[in-house]
Design a protein around this motif. Structure first.
Motif, PDB file in Angstrom:
ATOM      1  N   ILE A   1       0.820  -1.221   0.000  1.00 42.27           N
ATOM      2  CA  ILE A   1       0.000   0.000   0.000  1.00 42.27           C
ATOM      3  C   ILE A   1       0.849   1.265   0.000  1.00 42.27           C
ATOM      4  O   ILE A   1       0.318   2.358  -0.115  1.00 42.27           O
ATOM      5  CB  ILE A   1      -1.009   0.034   1.175  1.00 42.27           C
ATOM      6  CG1 ILE A   1      -0.294   0.080   2.533  1.00 42.27           C
ATOM      7  CG2 ILE A   1      -1.971  -1.131   1.076  1.00 42.27           C
ATOM      8  CD1 ILE A   1      -1.235   0.262   3.712  1.00 42.27           C
ATOM      9  N   GLY A   2       2.172   1.121   0.084  1.00 42.52           N
ATOM     10  CA  GLY A   2       3.049   2.286   0.094  1.00 42.52           C
ATOM     11  C   GLY A   2       3.278   2.911  -1.275  1.00 42.52           C
ATOM     12  O   GLY A   2       3.801   4.009  -1.366  1.00 42.52           O
ATOM     13  N   ASP A   3       2.872   2.232  -2.318  1.00 40.73           N
ATOM     14  CA  ASP A   3       3.088   2.721  -3.682  1.00 40.73           C
ATOM     15  C   ASP A   3       1.869   3.514  -4.165  1.00 40.73           C
ATOM     16  O   ASP A   3       0.734   3.053  -4.031  1.00 40.73           O
ATOM     17  CB  ASP A   3       3.332   1.518  -4.606  1.00 40.73           C
ATOM     18  CG  ASP A   3       3.593   1.938  -6.021  1.00 40.73           C
ATOM     19  OD1 ASP A   3       4.762   2.201  -6.353  1.00 40.73           O
ATOM     20  OD2 ASP A   3       2.619   2.015  -6.800  1.00 40.73           O
ATOM     21  N   GLU A   4       2.115   4.693  -4.752  1.00 39.31           N
ATOM     22  CA  GLU A   4       1.015   5.552  -5.213  1.00 39.31           C
ATOM     23  C   GLU A   4       0.140   4.877  -6.266  1.00 39.31           C
ATOM     24  O   GLU A   4      -1.083   5.066  -6.277  1.00 39.31           O
ATOM     25  CB  GLU A   4       1.574   6.853  -5.798  1.00 39.31           C
ATOM     26  CG  GLU A   4       2.120   7.809  -4.781  1.00 39.31           C
ATOM     27  CD  GLU A   4       2.660   9.077  -5.431  1.00 39.31           C
ATOM     28  OE1 GLU A   4       2.179   9.461  -6.515  1.00 39.31           O
ATOM     29  OE2 GLU A   4       3.568   9.673  -4.840  1.00 39.31           O
ATOM     30  N   ASN A   5       0.755   4.124  -7.164  1.00 41.38           N
ATOM     31  CA  ASN A   5      -0.029   3.454  -8.207  1.00 41.38           C
ATOM     32  C   ASN A   5      -0.949   2.392  -7.605  1.00 41.38           C
ATOM     33  O   ASN A   5      -2.105   2.258  -8.019  1.00 41.38           O
ATOM     34  CB  ASN A   5       0.891   2.833  -9.258  1.00 41.38           C
ATOM     35  CG  ASN A   5       1.623   3.876 -10.064  1.00 41.38           C
ATOM     36  OD1 ASN A   5       1.043   4.871 -10.482  1.00 41.38           O
ATOM     37  ND2 ASN A   5       2.911   3.660 -10.274  1.00 41.38           N
TER      38      ASN A   5
ATOM     39  N   LEU B   1      -0.555  -6.638  -4.954  1.00 41.05           N
ATOM     40  CA  LEU B   1      -1.688  -6.500  -4.036  1.00 41.05           C
ATOM     41  C   LEU B   1      -2.294  -7.863  -3.687  1.00 41.05           C
ATOM     42  O   LEU B   1      -2.677  -8.096  -2.537  1.00 41.05           O
ATOM     43  CB  LEU B   1      -2.749  -5.572  -4.638  1.00 41.05           C
ATOM     44  CG  LEU B   1      -2.335  -4.105  -4.754  1.00 41.05           C
ATOM     45  CD1 LEU B   1      -3.322  -3.339  -5.633  1.00 41.05           C
ATOM     46  CD2 LEU B   1      -2.217  -3.459  -3.379  1.00 41.05           C
ATOM     47  N   ARG B   2      -2.350  -8.749  -4.659  1.00 40.98           N
ATOM     48  CA  ARG B   2      -2.849 -10.114  -4.403  1.00 40.98           C
ATOM     49  C   ARG B   2      -1.909 -10.881  -3.491  1.00 40.98           C
ATOM     50  O   ARG B   2      -2.335 -11.548  -2.551  1.00 40.98           O
ATOM     51  CB  ARG B   2      -3.025 -10.884  -5.712  1.00 40.98           C
ATOM     52  CG  ARG B   2      -4.271 -10.506  -6.475  1.00 40.98           C
ATOM     53  CD  ARG B   2      -4.471 -11.358  -7.694  1.00 40.98           C
ATOM     54  NE  ARG B   2      -4.653 -12.754  -7.318  1.00 40.98           N
ATOM     55  CZ  ARG B   2      -4.369 -13.788  -8.100  1.00 40.98           C
ATOM     56  NH1 ARG B   2      -3.885 -13.607  -9.298  1.00 40.98           N
ATOM     57  NH2 ARG B   2      -4.579 -15.011  -7.692  1.00 40.98           N
ATOM     58  N   ASP B   3      -0.609 -10.787  -3.758  1.00 45.71           N
ATOM     59  CA  ASP B   3       0.378 -11.485  -2.928  1.00 45.71           C
ATOM     60  C   ASP B   3       0.337 -11.008  -1.480  1.00 45.71           C
ATOM     61  O   ASP B   3       0.625 -11.770  -0.563  1.00 45.71           O
ATOM     62  CB  ASP B   3       1.789 -11.299  -3.491  1.00 45.71           C
ATOM     63  CG  ASP B   3       2.018 -12.065  -4.784  1.00 45.71           C
ATOM     64  OD1 ASP B   3       1.190 -12.939  -5.140  1.00 45.71           O
ATOM     65  OD2 ASP B   3       3.026 -11.784  -5.466  1.00 45.71           O
ATOM     66  N   ALA B   4      -0.016  -9.744  -1.287  1.00 44.73           N
ATOM     67  CA  ALA B   4      -0.123  -9.191   0.066  1.00 44.73           C
ATOM     68  C   ALA B   4      -1.455  -9.539   0.722  1.00 44.73           C
ATOM     69  O   ALA B   4      -1.646  -9.273   1.907  1.00 44.73           O
ATOM     70  CB  ALA B   4       0.058  -7.674   0.022  1.00 44.73           C
ATOM     71  N   GLY B   5      -2.379 -10.127  -0.034  1.00 44.07           N
ATOM     72  CA  GLY B   5      -3.676 -10.510   0.515  1.00 44.07           C
ATOM     73  C   GLY B   5      -4.685  -9.391   0.594  1.00 44.07           C
ATOM     74  O   GLY B   5      -5.723  -9.515   1.240  1.00 44.07           O
ATOM     75  N   ILE B   6      -4.405  -8.287  -0.092  1.00 49.06           N
ATOM     76  CA  ILE B   6      -5.292  -7.127  -0.028  1.00 49.06           C
ATOM     77  C   ILE B   6      -6.455  -7.249  -0.996  1.00 49.06           C
ATOM     78  O   ILE B   6      -7.567  -6.814  -0.711  1.00 49.06           O
ATOM     79  CB  ILE B   6      -4.497  -5.835  -0.316  1.00 49.06           C
ATOM     80  CG1 ILE B   6      -3.404  -5.672   0.738  1.00 49.06           C
ATOM     81  CG2 ILE B   6      -5.405  -4.621  -0.350  1.00 49.06           C
ATOM     82  CD1 ILE B   6      -2.408  -4.593   0.415  1.00 49.06           C
ATOM     83  N   ILE B   7      -6.187  -7.827  -2.149  1.00 49.01           N
ATOM     84  CA  ILE B   7      -7.260  -8.038  -3.119  1.00 49.01           C
ATOM     85  C   ILE B   7      -7.329  -9.510  -3.477  1.00 49.01           C
ATOM     86  O   ILE B   7      -6.383 -10.270  -3.278  1.00 49.01           O
ATOM     87  CB  ILE B   7      -7.082  -7.182  -4.395  1.00 49.01           C
ATOM     88  CG1 ILE B   7      -5.817  -7.574  -5.155  1.00 49.01           C
ATOM     89  CG2 ILE B   7      -7.107  -5.695  -4.067  1.00 49.01           C
ATOM     90  CD1 ILE B   7      -5.713  -6.932  -6.522  1.00 49.01           C
TER      91      ILE B   7
END
Length: 116
Positions: free
Chosen positions: A24-28, A68-74
């Motif tokens: 989540i630290g990346d603006e994109n 984002l998927r690897d981090a479990g966010i989406i």
């Protein structure tokens, strides 16, 4: 709980949140998350739909979605040859919330003069 135990708990929280914080630290990726949060579509969005709204190339969006998927966010749902992406409501944000709460608890004790 003494200060040492609180600090150990916060250290564990940081370790548990590393992938999430990097993602989540990346603006994109923040822009992609905002698009997914703003959509009224309950089934998720396809890469092309996200690409149109964040003004990144399709490969760039796919790259960020993977992180984002690897981090479990989406999460991703497959429907035939189509992939739909959506926010993981039961996901990792609870870990981040715990981190913030533990830091707040420690700081509250520090500022109230209960520093051990």
């Amino acid at each position: 709980m003494d200060k040492h135990e609180q600090l150990q708990l916060i250290k564990e929280d940081f370790l548990n949140c590393q992938k999430l914080l990097l993602a989540i630290g990346d603006e994109n990726r923040q822009a992609i998350l905002m698009v997914l949060m703003e959509t009224t579509c309950q089934t998720g969005l396809r890469v092309g739909e996200i690409t149109e709204q964040v003004h990144l190339s399709r490969p760039a969006v796919s790259h960020h979605l993977k992180i984002l998927r690897d981090a479990g966010i989406i999460l991703m749902r497959e429907e035939g040859a189509k992939n739909f992406y959506y926010i993981n409501m039961s996901g990792k944000f609870a870990l981040l919330k715990n981190l913030v709460l533990h830091i707040e608890d420690l700081m509250q004790e520090f500022y109230s003069g209960n520093d051990e």
